[in-house]
Each structure stands twice: as structure tokens, then as C-alpha cells.
Enzyme design. Structure first.
Site, PDB file in Angstrom:
ATOM      1  N   LYS A 116       0.822  -1.210   0.000  1.00  0.00           N
ATOM      2  CA  LYS A 116       0.000   0.000   0.000  1.00  0.00           C
ATOM      3  C   LYS A 116       0.858   1.263   0.000  1.00  0.00           C
ATOM      4  CE  LYS A 116      -4.123  -1.963   2.198  1.00  0.00           C
ATOM      5  NZ  LYS A 116      -3.653  -3.341   2.351  1.00  0.00           N
ATOM      6  N   GLU A 200      -3.007   6.600   8.203  1.00  0.00           N
ATOM      7  CA  GLU A 200      -3.899   7.406   7.373  1.00  0.00           C
ATOM      8  C   GLU A 200      -4.899   8.128   8.254  1.00  0.00           C
ATOM      9  OE1 GLU A 200      -6.065   5.155   4.500  1.00  0.00           O
ATOM     10  OE2 GLU A 200      -4.500   5.267   2.993  1.00  0.00           O
ATOM     11  N   HIS A 235     -14.283  -4.890   8.175  1.00  0.00           N
ATOM     12  CA  HIS A 235     -13.567  -4.375   7.001  1.00  0.00           C
ATOM     13  C   HIS A 235     -13.653  -5.313   5.804  1.00  0.00           C
ATOM     14  CE1 HIS A 235     -12.018  -1.285   9.667  1.00  0.00           C
ATOM     15  NE2 HIS A 235     -11.529  -2.215  10.463  1.00  0.00           N
ATOM     16  N   ARG A 292      -6.012  -8.165  -9.318  1.00  0.00           N
ATOM     17  CA  ARG A 292      -6.660  -9.456  -9.580  1.00  0.00           C
ATOM     18  C   ARG A 292      -8.122  -9.206  -9.886  1.00  0.00           C
ATOM     19  NH1 ARG A 292      -9.663  -9.574  -4.998  1.00  0.00           N
ATOM     20  NH2 ARG A 292      -8.708  -8.864  -3.055  1.00  0.00           N
TER      21      ARG A 292
END
Length: 660
Positions: A116, A200, A235, A292
């Protein structure tokens, strides 16, 4: 020319790829673990090869074993599906070196977007906004704490590798940061072998919106619109839809162009998804790229009319995209609901035999599943049973179709999240399109399975036990009970236990029908049809359809109007059970809800604990579950230590309650 493709996966995605291969005239080959030797994807393939024991790390994650299987079975290409090795750059490179086409992006693109932190930097370089945060190389506790203070709270600690919510912690205040950082690192290291994290800013009430892209090896890249995936638990997505009710045409174009820029900057080829966080004010931020095919790809297929798996295969074979961006059109609305074998309230996975799996049918209804009646859901893999995908002319029509399909869905033998899915579909906030990633918690969706069986279900069960049982017996071999039943005019007692309640019924044949008496009333009914797993009866001039199965313990399983009921025939008391009755102790043993591994023990024997205090952490089904004290008390015994494997139902801790 591809004549055989090996699918390096299992479950519904393996079945999905097998069917695409069939349509293209390509022979599908499968691999399987010891636990999947008789699985549906193996039964549907032309050829199949074992790749190891049940644990994924010893089977589906063994790249060298899968390459060897592909070569042995004569495949020219490998489709990785999603999960397992689908985003593993080393495996994609192994395929290339073995002369096998990898039906996915090149390893360089997987590496570029796999972390990420690196993906954020590529997005920034491509002019795509990212959420403010910290993604530096200094991973020391002091630096991360200082950067957290700079970013501000609330914030998210996120694993650089992987996804699915693993290695992610929300932090609302500085005092929570150290524990959240430790937990995120531990989970990320266990799940991905990489404990690197980044920070974040936490966007309040965000939507999760992703853009599907396709890129060929000739430099052509297009986007296929968006999917909104905001309704999540832990999540992980539960409901997905396309188009998003929050996007205007202008915002759709803007986000689509941003996704294409990210894919081009990464040197991307094949199908992929660029995920964004969408704020309430319409601002959007790059989140990550999934290199993917996505679980939720069917909703895009239904609104575009395109087959993404067939396009993946064509791109891997070197073909250019058969259309440009201007040639992509959208029609109607599609919604996907993920059906899991799990408790709809706690989200704890369920395992066992799927006694009956009868998906709904009808126009605009599609079900992608890797399981059929009689198959097993095991502890080794994700507990998803199927994906229900519906489409309609607009969002309102799609929601109505979703409700009908959920009511028609019959799953017996396992606890499922069907009550949760139905509750979401009925929620006024969902109907209004007012969704965000905290939707389930904010709306407090009521998804408790029925605690008691209604009289109609009890009456149907009584009829089934006698009628279906009698039909299975040979003529002249019926029981005295059956003979009395069919003689008519005689009250025959029958009882069922549902949960902790036992229901006593009296059944009497009356002309062409039956009368079932229960505490507080009676029901008159007539059998219309009875088959292997179906009972249709007329009750008060209304036809009612019940789906029926039996589990390994002999309990009767009944599905009616979207609900599932388990009815047991009470066993007579034995002298042994009577002798034990009434004997207890002043404490309680907290048992493991499923098989797993004890990660951390947070208390010690003799310690006083408060109600709600975390006691230990159990890892099961690839997720961590924190066991907390249900009441204040004293820890009397800890049978297991950190690192121990525990069976489902095992006593993890003995806790004696305080006297008050």
C-alpha cells in the site's frame, strides 16, 4: 492457442472460471487440497491434481506444487482467481519462467501495487489524491507515534501488505495508539509475513467505491464504471452494488480517469480494481489497487454485459481489447450479497455440513457458488457459501428482486448471515442509498435468527416426520405410530425441541387433511405436494412451501419464508442424566467458539478481572477474536498457553463470578 487452463484456486471462483473455460472450448484443470478432494470445483473439472494437505499454506499457497500440476496436466496457462496466489508476484514470475501464461497482471505490476505504501506513491505521481498520512520507511515506535500526532486523530493503522481488514486498527485517541500499533503489526506479520504499517487520517462516514479497469498488452486501458462496497463487517464487504447511488455522471468520469492513470503508471495488464475512499463532500482518495479479479466482479458484468473472466483469458492470450472507452455502456442496476456460513450477529464463522443448499431462481437472479447440498464448510478456508447477484432496470427494482431472492434462498444445516442480508435489504437507510463503511454499526441492523419456531413450522415438521417417513418405508413395514396416524380419528402425540423449548403437539387425521394441536391453538392443513426436500401444504387457504433436510445428528431442518429452524426430537431422560441434574459450580468456562490457535493470554490465574475486560486472543478462520469477561470475577484456571491449538468448544478459561 490455449487448450487447457489450470485454476489455482477453490470454491466459487474456481467454479466460475471452469464455466468460462467451458464456454470458450478450453479444458479446465483443477487442483485440490486433501480437504477438497470431493469439492464441487473438482467434480466439474476435466482433470484435477492434489497439491497438499488441508491447510492453505501446505496446498493452495505452494506455488511450485501448482506449477508442477499445471505441467503434468498439460495446461498452457494458470488462472489464480482471487486470494491465495493471485497477488503473489513471485508466483506470477514462476509461471513466466515455466512457460505458462499467468492470467493476471505481470509480476512487475503486482510488485508495484502490492504494497500500500508503494501504491500510494504511484498514485501521487499519477496526480491522484491520497488520504493524508505517513508511509515512510522509519518504522520505529517513536517515529510512528510522532507521525500519528501530526496526522491527527482519529486515524487508521494499516498493514502495507495484504487487505481484507487484516492488520488494520482504528485509533480514536493518542492513548490507544501503542496497543493498536502492536496489534496491527502482529496480525499483519501473521497474515502476510510483513509487519510494515502506515498511517492514514480516518475519513468520517466514508463510502468505499472502487473502479474496475481492463488493460491489454497493446497499451489500451479502459474503466468499466464503479462498484460501491460500503456495507462491510470487520472491514470485509457484505453488499456491493453498481452503479453507486452517490456518484454523479461527472464524478464517475473523474474517478474512472483517475483509476486509468493509476493503472497506466503501474504498467498494468489484465483485470484490476482501483479502490477509493469517497468523502461526504464528494472528495475521493486513492486507497489501494487489487491486482486481480474481485469477488464482486459479477455486478460489473451485469451492468455492462461483459464477461470479465473471458476478457481476462483473451488478454492473457495476447488479444487486444475489443472495445474502447466510448464503447463501454451501462444498463440498469446490480447488487451482490455475500452469503457466509457465520453468525449474523457476532460474525463468528460456522463450520459443518451443508445439508441443503437451494438457491433462488428467476429473471435477473444469478448465484455463484462453490458448494452444493452435502458439501462441507471447514475451518481451513473462507466461510463464504455463495454470492447472490440480482439486477433490475433501476436500483429500486434491484432491491425488490434482492428481497424476493433472499426470501426464496434455502440454506439448511449451517448458521448463515441470511438474516443480516434480509435486514439490510429492508433497511430504510439502505433503500435511500445512505450507506457508508460504518453502516452496520450505525444502523444497528437487527439480524437475530428466530428464537422460536412458529406454529406453522411445527405443524409442517409433524406432517413431514410422518408422511415422508412413511413413504420411505416399504409397504407393510410401517411403525405402529404410522398405522395409528393413517387410521384417522386418533390423537397422536409428537414433540419437538427448538432451542431450549420443547413443544408438545397432537396430530389427528381429518378427512383429506390434518389437524395439528399445540399449546394455545391448532392448525388445519392439507398436503399439496411432498418431495425429497420439499413440502407444500395449504394452511388457511394459503399455500406454504417448506424446504426440509436432516443433519447428521438426526435433527429436522426446516426452511420457511427465508428463515431456518432446527427441530430435535427430545430424547428420554436416562438415569445418568437425572443424576447429574442440578449439580453445578459457582463459575463458568468460556469455550472456544471454533477451532483455532491461542495467540495471547492477557490474564493469569488468580487475577481479578472486570466485566468486559479482554482475557485472551484466539486466531481462527484467518481472523483474531478477542475473548472478554462476560462478568466481573476471578480467573481460576487457564488450561492453555499462547501458541496452543484448541478445538471448538474447548474450555479456554475458568472464571468464577463475584458474589454480587
Amino acid at each position: 492457442m490455449l487448450t487447457r487452463i489450470l485454476i489455482a484456486n477453490r470454491g466459487e471462483i474456481a467454479v466460475r472460471v471452469i464455466r468460462a473455460c467451458r464456454e470458450l472450448g478450453i479444458s479446465p484443470a483443477a487442483v485440490y487440497s486433501a480437504a477438497d478432494a470431493g469439492a464441487l470445483h473438482v467434480r466439474l473439472a476435466d482433470v484435477a491434481a492434489p497439491v497438499g494437505p488441508a491447510p492453505a499454506a501446505q496446498s493452495y499457497l505452494r506455488g511450485e506444487a501448482i506449477i508442477a500440476a499445471a505441467q503434468r496436466l498439460g495446461a498452457q496457462a494458470i488462472h489464480p482467481g482471487y486470494g491465495f496466489l493471485s497477488e503473489n508476484a513471485a508466483f506470477a514470475r514462476m509461471c513466466r519462467e515455466a512457460g505458462l501464461a499467468f492470467i493476471g497482471p505481470p509480476p512487475e505490476a503486482i510488485e508495484a501495487m502490492g504494497g500500500k505504501i508503494g501504491a500510494r506513491r504511484i498514485a501521487v505521481a499519477a496526480g491522484v489524491p491520497v488520504v493524508p498520512g505517513y508511509d515512510g520507511a522509519d518504522q520505529s515506535d517513536a517515529t510512528l507515534a510522532a507521525e500519528a500526532a501530526r496526522v491527527g486523530f482519529p486515524l487508521l493503522v494499516k498493514a502495507s501488505a495484504g487487505g481484507g481488514g487484516k492488520g488494520m486498527r482504528a485509533v480514536s485517541a493518542p492513548g490507544e495508539f501503542a496497543a493498536a500499533l502492536e496489534g496491527a503489526r502482529r496480525e499483519a506479520g501473521a497474515a502476510f509475513g510483513d509487519a510494515t504499517v502506515f498511517l492514514e487520517r480516518y475519513i468520517q462516514r466514508p463510502r468505499h467505491v472502487e473502479i474496475q479497469i481492463l488493460a491489454d498488452s497493446h497499451g489500451n486501458i479502459v474503466h468499466l464504471g464503479e462498484r460501491e462496497c460500503s456495507i462491510q463487517r470487520r472491514h470485509q464487504k457484505v453488499i456491493e452494488e453498481s452503479p453507486s447511488p452517490a456518484l454523479t455522471p461527472a464524478l464517475r468520469v473523474k474517478m474512472g480517469e483517475a483509476a486509468v492513470r493509476v493503472a497506466r503508471a503501474a504498467g498494468y495488464v489484465n483485470a484490476g480494481t482501483v479502490e477509493f475512499i469517497l468523502g461526504p463532500d464528494g472528495s475521493f482518495y486513492f486507497l489501494e489497487m487489487n491486482t486481480r479479479l474481485q469477488v464482486e466482479h459479477p455486478v460489473t458484468e451485469l451492468v455492462t454485459g461483459l464477461d470479465l473472466v473471458r476478457l481476462q483469458i483473451a488478454i492473457a492470450a495476447g488479444a487486444p481489447l475489443p472495445f474502447t472507452q466510448e464503447g463501454v455502456s451501462f444498463r440498469g442496476h446490480a447488487i451482490e450479497a455475500r452469503l457466509y456460513a457465520e453468525d449474523p450477529v457476532s460474525f463468528l464463522p460456522a463450520v459443518g455440513r451443508l445439508a441443503l443448499h437451494e438457491p433462488p431462481l428467476g429473471p435477473g437472479v444469478r448465484v455463484d457458488s462453490g458448494l452444493a447440498s452435502g458439501d462441507e464448510v471447514t475451518v481451513h478456508y473462507d466461510p463464504m457459501i455463495a454470492k447472490l447477484i440480482v439486477s433490475g432496470a433501476d436500483r429500486a427494482a434491484a432491491i425488490e428482486r434482492l428481497r424476493r431472492a433472499l426470501d426464496d434462498y434455502a440454506v439448511l444445516g449451517l448458521t448463515t448471515n441470511l438474516p443480516l442480508l434480509r435486514a439490510v435489504a429492508e433497511s430504510p437507510a439502505f433503500v435511500a442509498g445512505d450507506t457508508h463503511t460504518g453502516f452496520l454499526a450505525e444502523q444497528r441492523i437487527h439480524a437475530t435468527p428466530p428464537a422460536a419456531a412458529p406454529p406453522e413450522a411445527l405443524a409442517a415438521a409433524a406432517i413431514w416426520e410422518q408422511e415422508a417417513g412413511g413413504r420411505r418405508q416399504e409397504a407393510g413395514a410401517r411403525s405402529p405410530f404410522e398405522s395409528r396416524w393413517r387410521a384417522g380419528g386418533v390423537d397422536v402425540p409428537i414433540s419437538f425441541t427448538v432451542g431450549k423449548e420443547t413443544h408438545l403437539l397432537q396430530a389427528r387425521q381429518s378427512g383429506e387433511g390434518w389437524s395439528i394441536a399445540y399449546a394455545g391453538g391448532h392448525i388445519d392443513l392439507t398436503i399439496i405436494a411432498i418431495r425429497d426436500s420439499e413440502l407444500v401444504v395449504a394452511i388457511r387457504d394459503t399455500l406454504e412451501r417448506f424446504r426440509v433436510a436432516r443433519d447428521a445428528a438426526g435433527d429436522l431442518l426446516l426452511g420457511w419464508r427465508g428463515e431456518a429452524y432446527r427441530l430435535a426430537r427430545p430424547a428420554p431422560l436416562s438415569a445418568d442424566s437425572v443424576g447429574r441434574a442440578g449439580h453445578g459450580h459457582g463459575g463458568a468456562s468460556l469455550s472456544a467458539p471454533m477451532p483455532g490457535t491461542l495467540i495471547t493470554v492477557l490474564v493469569s490465574a488468580g487475577e481479578q478481572v472486570a466485566e468486559g475486560q479482554p482475557l485472551l486472543v484466539l486466531e481462527a478462520m484467518k481472523m483474531e477474536h478477542t475473548v472478554v469477561a462476560p462478568y466481573a470475577g476471578v480467573v481460576r484456571r487457564l488450561p492453555f498457553a499462547a501458541g496452543d491449538s484448541v478445538a471448538g468448544g474447548a474450555d479456554l478459561i475458568e472464571l468464577e463470578a463475584d458474589e454480587d
